[in-house]
Design an enzyme around this catalytic site. Structure first.
Site, short mmCIF file in Angstrom:
data_model
loop_
_atom_site.label_atom_id
_atom_site.label_comp_id
_atom_site.label_asym_id
_atom_site.label_seq_id
_atom_site.Cartn_x
_atom_site.Cartn_y
_atom_site.Cartn_z
N LYS A 1 94.76 58.77 25.47
CA LYS A 1 95.62 59.42 26.46
C LYS A 1 97.08 59.27 26.10
O LYS A 1 97.57 58.15 25.89
CB LYS A 1 95.38 58.83 27.85
CG LYS A 1 94.36 59.61 28.61
CD LYS A 1 94.44 59.34 30.10
CE LYS A 1 93.39 60.20 30.79
NZ LYS A 1 93.26 59.88 32.22
N GLU B 1 84.85 53.61 21.04
CA GLU B 1 85.23 53.87 22.43
C GLU B 1 85.28 55.37 22.68
O GLU B 1 85.53 56.16 21.77
CB GLU B 1 86.62 53.28 22.71
CG GLU B 1 86.59 51.91 23.35
CD GLU B 1 86.13 51.91 24.81
OE1 GLU B 1 85.44 52.85 25.23
OE2 GLU B 1 86.49 50.97 25.52
N PHE C 1 92.56 64.00 34.56
CA PHE C 1 91.25 63.45 34.83
C PHE C 1 90.21 64.17 33.99
O PHE C 1 89.77 65.25 34.35
CB PHE C 1 90.91 63.55 36.32
CG PHE C 1 89.91 62.52 36.75
CD1 PHE C 1 88.76 62.27 36.00
CD2 PHE C 1 90.13 61.78 37.90
CE1 PHE C 1 87.85 61.30 36.39
CE2 PHE C 1 89.22 60.81 38.29
CZ PHE C 1 88.08 60.57 37.54
N ARG D 1 78.79 63.06 32.69
CA ARG D 1 78.74 62.49 31.34
C ARG D 1 78.01 63.41 30.37
O ARG D 1 78.23 63.36 29.17
CB ARG D 1 78.01 61.13 31.36
CG ARG D 1 78.75 60.02 32.10
CD ARG D 1 78.09 58.68 31.74
NE ARG D 1 78.43 57.61 32.66
CZ ARG D 1 79.48 56.80 32.53
NH1 ARG D 1 80.34 56.98 31.56
NH2 ARG D 1 79.70 55.83 33.41
N ASP E 1 92.88 54.41 27.30
CA ASP E 1 93.77 54.81 28.40
C ASP E 1 94.94 53.83 28.44
O ASP E 1 95.91 53.98 27.70
CB ASP E 1 92.94 54.84 29.69
CG ASP E 1 93.67 55.46 30.86
OD1 ASP E 1 94.89 55.66 30.77
OD2 ASP E 1 93.04 55.74 31.89
C1 PRP Z 1 86.59 53.60 30.22
C2 PRP Z 1 86.52 53.72 28.71
C3 PRP Z 1 87.14 52.46 28.23
C4 PRP Z 1 88.16 52.16 29.30
C5 PRP Z 1 89.50 52.59 28.81
O1 PRP Z 1 85.49 52.87 30.68
O2 PRP Z 1 85.19 53.86 28.27
O3 PRP Z 1 86.21 51.42 28.10
O4 PRP Z 1 87.81 52.89 30.47
O5 PRP Z 1 90.48 52.30 29.77
P1 PRP Z 1 91.72 51.35 29.46
O6 PRP Z 1 92.28 51.70 28.12
O7 PRP Z 1 92.66 51.69 30.58
O8 PRP Z 1 91.24 49.93 29.53
P2 PRP Z 1 85.04 52.84 32.19
O9 PRP Z 1 85.58 51.59 32.82
O10 PRP Z 1 85.40 54.13 32.86
O11 PRP Z 1 83.47 52.66 32.06
P3 PRP Z 1 82.35 53.67 31.48
O12 PRP Z 1 82.55 53.73 29.98
O13 PRP Z 1 81.05 53.04 31.84
O14 PRP Z 1 82.56 55.01 32.13
#
Ligand code: PRP
Length: 182
Positions: A133, A101, A154, A167, A105
Site C-alpha cells: 500500500k 504475504e 479497501f 477472498r 499495509d
Molecule cells: C493482512 C495481511 C498482512 C497484514 C498486513 O492480514 O495478510 O498479514 O494484514 O497489515 P500490516 O502491514 O498493517 O501489518 P489480516 O490481519 O487481514 O489477516 P488475513 O490474512 O487472515 O486476512
C-alpha cells in the site's frame, strides 16, 4: 470476461495481470535462488492463494510452511502486537526463507514476523508481497519482491477479504464503501 462482483466498485488488478506478474516474480525468484532450495512461509490466511500460484512458477526446489498470526484486541492494525496462532511445523535454521504475504499495509505484522523469524537463524530471510500500500507504512520493511503498489483503498480479492468474504475473487478490486459502512 466474468462480470465483477456487485459489492466491488472497480477492478484495479485483473486476473490476467496477476497471472503475468506472479509468473515474473516466480522467474526472478527461480533465478535468485538457482541451485538452492527455498522455504516459502505463507502468512495465513490472505497469502494462501498467492503462495499456491507463486510456488508453481518457481523452478528451484520449494518447500512450504505456514504461519497464522493475529493482533491482540480489536486495534489490529495499530497495536503492532502480534500473536502467533499457528507456528511453523519445522525449524528454519540455516535455510533460505522467503516470507510470502498478500499485502504490506502498515508493516507492523512483517516487522514482528521478521524479528521473530530472524531469531531462528535462517541462512537468508526475505519477503515477497503481492501488494504494497502506497504511503501507508509506519515501519520500513525491506521487501525483496513486490508485485504491485496499490492505493490506500479497501482492496479485496485474490486472498484479501472483508469480514472473511471476497477472498475467492480472481482479481483485486476496491470494495464499495457502502458494504463496510455501518
Ligand atoms: C493482512 C495481511 C498482512 C497484514 C498486513 O492480514 O495478510 O498479514 O494484514 O497489515 P500490516 O502491514 O498493517 O501489518 P489480516 O490481519 O487481514 O489477516 P488475513 O490474512 O487472515 O486476512
Amino acid at each position: 470476461m466474468e462480470p465483477i462482483h456487485s459489492d466491488v466498485s472497480h477492478v484495479i488488478i485483473t486476473e490476467a495481470e496477476i497471472r503475468s506478474r506472479v509468473a515474473e516474480l516466480g522467474a526472478r525468484i527461480s533465478e535468485d535462488y538457482a541451485g538452492e532450495s527455498v522455504l516459502l512461509i505463507a502468512v495465513l490466511r490472505g497469502a494462501a492463494l498467492f503462495v499456491a500460484d507463486l510456488s508453481r512458477q518457481i523452478s528451484t526446489p520449494v518447500e512450504l510452511d505456514f504461519m497464522a498470526v493475529s493482533s491482540y484486541g480489536s486495534s489490529t492494525k495499530s497495536s503492532g502486537v502480534v500473536r502467533i496462532l499457528k507456528d511453523l511445523d519445522e525449524g528454519i535454521e540455516g535455510r533460505h526463507v522467503l516470507v510470502v504475504e498478500d499485502i504490506l499495509d502498515t508493516g507492523l505484522t512483517l516487522k514482528y514476523l521478521l524479528k521473530n523469524l530472524a531469531s531462528r537463524k535462517p541462512k537468508t530471510l526475505d519477503v515477497v508481497t503481492l501488494l504494497s500500500k502506497q504511503g501507508k507504512q509506519r515501519v520500513p520493511i525491506d521487501c525483496k519482491y513486490v508485485g504491485f503498489e496499490v492505493p490506500d483503498e479497501f482492496v479485496v480479492g485474490y486472498g484479501l477479504d472483508y469480514d472473511e468474504r471476497y477472498r475467492n475473487l480472481p482479481y483485486i478490486g476496491v470494495l464499495k464503501p457502502e458494504v463496510y459502512a455501518d
